[in-house]
Motif scaffolding. Structure first.
Motif, PDB file in Angstrom:
ATOM      1  N   THR A  37       0.838  -1.189   0.000  1.00 50.47           N
ATOM      2  CA  THR A  37       0.000   0.000   0.000  1.00 50.47           C
ATOM      3  C   THR A  37       0.877   1.244   0.000  1.00 50.47           C
ATOM      4  O   THR A  37       1.760   1.402   0.849  1.00 50.47           O
ATOM      5  CB  THR A  37      -0.922   0.018   1.231  1.00 50.47           C
ATOM      6  OG1 THR A  37      -1.809  -1.091   1.165  1.00 50.47           O
ATOM      7  CG2 THR A  37      -1.743   1.300   1.271  1.00 50.47           C
ATOM      8  N   ILE A  39      -0.482   4.316   0.055  1.00 52.99           N
ATOM      9  CA  ILE A  39      -1.319   5.387   0.604  1.00 52.99           C
ATOM     10  C   ILE A  39      -0.837   5.709   2.020  1.00 52.99           C
ATOM     11  O   ILE A  39      -0.504   4.801   2.788  1.00 52.99           O
ATOM     12  CB  ILE A  39      -2.796   4.957   0.618  1.00 52.99           C
ATOM     13  CG1 ILE A  39      -3.312   4.808  -0.823  1.00 52.99           C
ATOM     14  CG2 ILE A  39      -3.655   5.932   1.405  1.00 52.99           C
ATOM     15  CD1 ILE A  39      -4.660   4.133  -0.931  1.00 52.99           C
ATOM     16  N   GLY A  40      -0.775   6.999   2.348  1.00 57.47           N
ATOM     17  CA  GLY A  40      -0.333   7.394   3.674  1.00 57.47           C
ATOM     18  C   GLY A  40      -0.788   8.802   4.001  1.00 57.47           C
ATOM     19  O   GLY A  40      -1.511   9.441   3.224  1.00 57.47           O
ATOM     20  N   LEU A  54      -5.477  11.447   4.099  1.00 56.57           N
ATOM     21  CA  LEU A  54      -4.693  10.428   3.420  1.00 56.57           C
ATOM     22  C   LEU A  54      -4.628  10.722   1.925  1.00 56.57           C
ATOM     23  O   LEU A  54      -5.555  11.301   1.351  1.00 56.57           O
ATOM     24  CB  LEU A  54      -5.306   9.037   3.620  1.00 56.57           C
ATOM     25  CG  LEU A  54      -5.375   8.477   5.035  1.00 56.57           C
ATOM     26  CD1 LEU A  54      -6.055   7.121   5.014  1.00 56.57           C
ATOM     27  CD2 LEU A  54      -3.985   8.365   5.648  1.00 56.57           C
ATOM     28  N   GLY A  56      -2.260   9.332  -1.921  1.00 57.09           N
ATOM     29  CA  GLY A  56      -1.164   8.608  -2.543  1.00 57.09           C
ATOM     30  C   GLY A  56      -0.172   9.607  -3.108  1.00 57.09           C
ATOM     31  O   GLY A  56      -0.425  10.217  -4.145  1.00 57.09           O
ATOM     32  N   PRO A 218      -4.764   3.774   6.163  1.00 58.67           N
ATOM     33  CA  PRO A 218      -4.290   3.608   4.787  1.00 58.67           C
ATOM     34  C   PRO A 218      -4.599   2.240   4.189  1.00 58.67           C
ATOM     35  O   PRO A 218      -4.708   2.107   2.967  1.00 58.67           O
ATOM     36  CB  PRO A 218      -2.769   3.813   4.906  1.00 58.67           C
ATOM     37  CG  PRO A 218      -2.586   4.630   6.139  1.00 58.67           C
ATOM     38  CD  PRO A 218      -3.678   4.191   7.067  1.00 58.67           C
ATOM     39  N   GLU A 219      -4.751   1.220   5.036  1.00 55.62           N
ATOM     40  CA  GLU A 219      -4.995  -0.126   4.539  1.00 55.62           C
ATOM     41  C   GLU A 219      -6.451  -0.354   4.146  1.00 55.62           C
ATOM     42  O   GLU A 219      -6.748  -1.283   3.388  1.00 55.62           O
ATOM     43  CB  GLU A 219      -4.590  -1.161   5.598  1.00 55.62           C
ATOM     44  CG  GLU A 219      -3.128  -1.105   6.006  1.00 55.62           C
ATOM     45  CD  GLU A 219      -2.201  -1.613   4.903  1.00 55.62           C
ATOM     46  OE1 GLU A 219      -2.672  -2.360   4.030  1.00 55.62           O
ATOM     47  OE2 GLU A 219      -1.016  -1.240   4.928  1.00 55.62           O
ATOM     48  N   VAL A 233      -9.424   7.139  -2.339  1.00 58.82           N
ATOM     49  CA  VAL A 233      -8.376   8.017  -1.835  1.00 58.82           C
ATOM     50  C   VAL A 233      -7.764   8.745  -3.024  1.00 58.82           C
ATOM     51  O   VAL A 233      -7.500   8.138  -4.064  1.00 58.82           O
ATOM     52  CB  VAL A 233      -7.298   7.210  -1.079  1.00 58.82           C
ATOM     53  CG1 VAL A 233      -6.109   8.087  -0.708  1.00 58.82           C
ATOM     54  CG2 VAL A 233      -7.896   6.582   0.177  1.00 58.82           C
TER      55      VAL A 233
END
Length: 423
Positions: A37, A39-40, A54, A56, A218-219, A233
């Protein structure tokens, strides 16, 4: 027999990717196959007061490592990413047209927001210090056609060029337009899409839509085709491809190539409230017809994967109606990066070409799909498969639907080394 430009295959000979999954095709592909992942938390600005925190983000991009200093004052982060990816794609294809050939090579890209961060900074100067502090580069750095222009200038490509604006569908639309340019006689086109609007003004604009996930993990924030899907996201990045007429690519020794664009189509949904159905399935059918293929010839579908229950249901219904319930493997690697707007479908095309090269269908992260959708969704880990033909779907806000069919490289009838491929 003489091969006309219209009959000549449109082949892809180079890839350049800048995505939350990595800089360059090698890093992007490794991250995608690993199911990581990307994304954060948003780091580009202070998002603590926003309902969405959040995104990407493209990691580790230092503009001075990739571009000359003279370009930095006149470009937005968006354009810097696109220029770097164009450099990588050109290097990958070993494309080096002579100056007298420059009119035969163009640039067709997709973008929707333009240089949002550049524009925000200049507006801040305007209101805080006055018009004399606003950069002269504001006249074009904010514009959604800026990537096409800057890539063209940097690489001396003076052929037919343009920009497509159709949201998430834009990456496929740009590639479809690039194929038209080749059919009209151009030798090659740099094409694809990029987006980057991860600044306070850009995120505010995207929050105007109802489909951005408010999730904080993020998950799980972006889970297309899952029972608990709650939107997408946002992300940034994209891909640039070198597309050439196959005869021209072979003339300069660029063989084998990644694959070819076999079919393309676009449709527009009817107005809301009309009672008429969406037209994504029709776009897929038209793209297959354009490629001269039947649904049974498709080995994988890269889904649009909106992450909103109503849109996921509509796409799943279109896929099931065309291929039968569970009739074809489906994947959506964008679940690991976020939706990149105009850059998303271009990254899907690059990912698909790498998947066809290596015989691996990348996963849709580790999502438990809702069985009601009746999809054979590839999740968790890559799935080995022989990938001869692939269908890529994309939808943009406002009812844009696009479908692209990719086919594996054609054997060279004059090359003895391709005898096994022909067999």
């Amino acid at each position: 027999m003489t091969v006309t430009a219209h009959d000549d295959h449109a082949v892809i000979t180079g890839l350049g990717v800048a995505s939350p999954s990595g800089l360059g095709a090698v890093d992007h592909w490794a991250s995608t196959l690993a199911g990581r992942t990307a994304i954060g938390p948003i780091t580009r600005f202070d998002a603590s007061g926003y309902p969405v925190r959040l995104a990407g983000e493209v990691p580790g991009f230092v503009p001075r490592d990739h571009l000359p200093g003279r370009l930095l004052p006149q470009t937005d982060h968006l354009t810097r990413l696109a220029l770097a990816a164009a450099d990588w794609a050109i290097a990958d294809s070993a494309l080096a047209p002579a100056p007298e050939e420059s009119l035969g090579y163009g640039v067709v890209t997709a973008n929707s927001a333009g240089g949002f961060a550049f524009g925000e900074n200049e507006l801040r100067k305007l209101w805080s210090t006055g018009p004399h502090k606003v950069s002269a580069y504001q006249s074009f750095a904010w514009f959604y056609a800026v990537n096409t222009g800057q890539i063209s200038i940097r690489n001396g490509l003076r052929g037919p060029s343009g920009v497509l604006v159709s949201g998430e569908a834009g990456g496929l639309d740009a590639i479809g337009q690039a194929r038209r340019v080749l059919r009209k006689g151009a030798a090659g086109v740099l094409t694809g899409g990029f987006e980057s609007a991860l600044n306070s003004w850009g995120v505010t604009a995207q929050l105007a839509g109802p489909r951005v996930s408010r999730g904080g993990d993020p998950e799980t924030a972006y889970r297309p085709f899952a029972a608990d899907a709650s939107g997408h996201v946002i992300g940034e990045g994209g891909a640039i491809l070198v597309m050439e007429r196959e005869s021209r690519a072979r003339e300069r020794g660029s063989a084998p190539h990644y694959g070819r664009v076999a079919g393309y189509a676009a449709t527009l949904d009817p107005a809301p409230g009309s009672g008429r159905p969406p037209t994504l399935r029709r776009a897929a059918e038209l793209a297959l017809a354009d490629a001269g293929l039947a649904p049974g010839d498709i080995d994988v579908v890269f889904a649009d994967a909106a992450g909103s229950p109503d849109l996921d249901a509509a796409e799943a219904a279109a896929i099931a109606a065309l291929f039968g319930p569970g009739g074809v493997p489906v994947t959506a690697p964008k679940a690991m990066t976020g939706r990149l707007s105009a850059g998303g479908a271009a990254v899907d095309v690059a990912t698909c070409l790498l998947a066809m090269r290596d015989g691996l269908i990348p996963p849709t992260a580790d999502i438990g799909p809702d069985p009601l959708y009746q999809l054979d969704l590839v999740t968790g880990r890559p799935r080995p498969a022989r990938l001869r033909n692939a269908l890529i779907l994309a939808r943009g806000d406002g009812g844009f639907n696009s479908a692209l069919v990719l086919a594996g490289p054609c054997p060279n009838p004059t090359d003895p080394e391709d005898e096994e491929t022909r067999a």
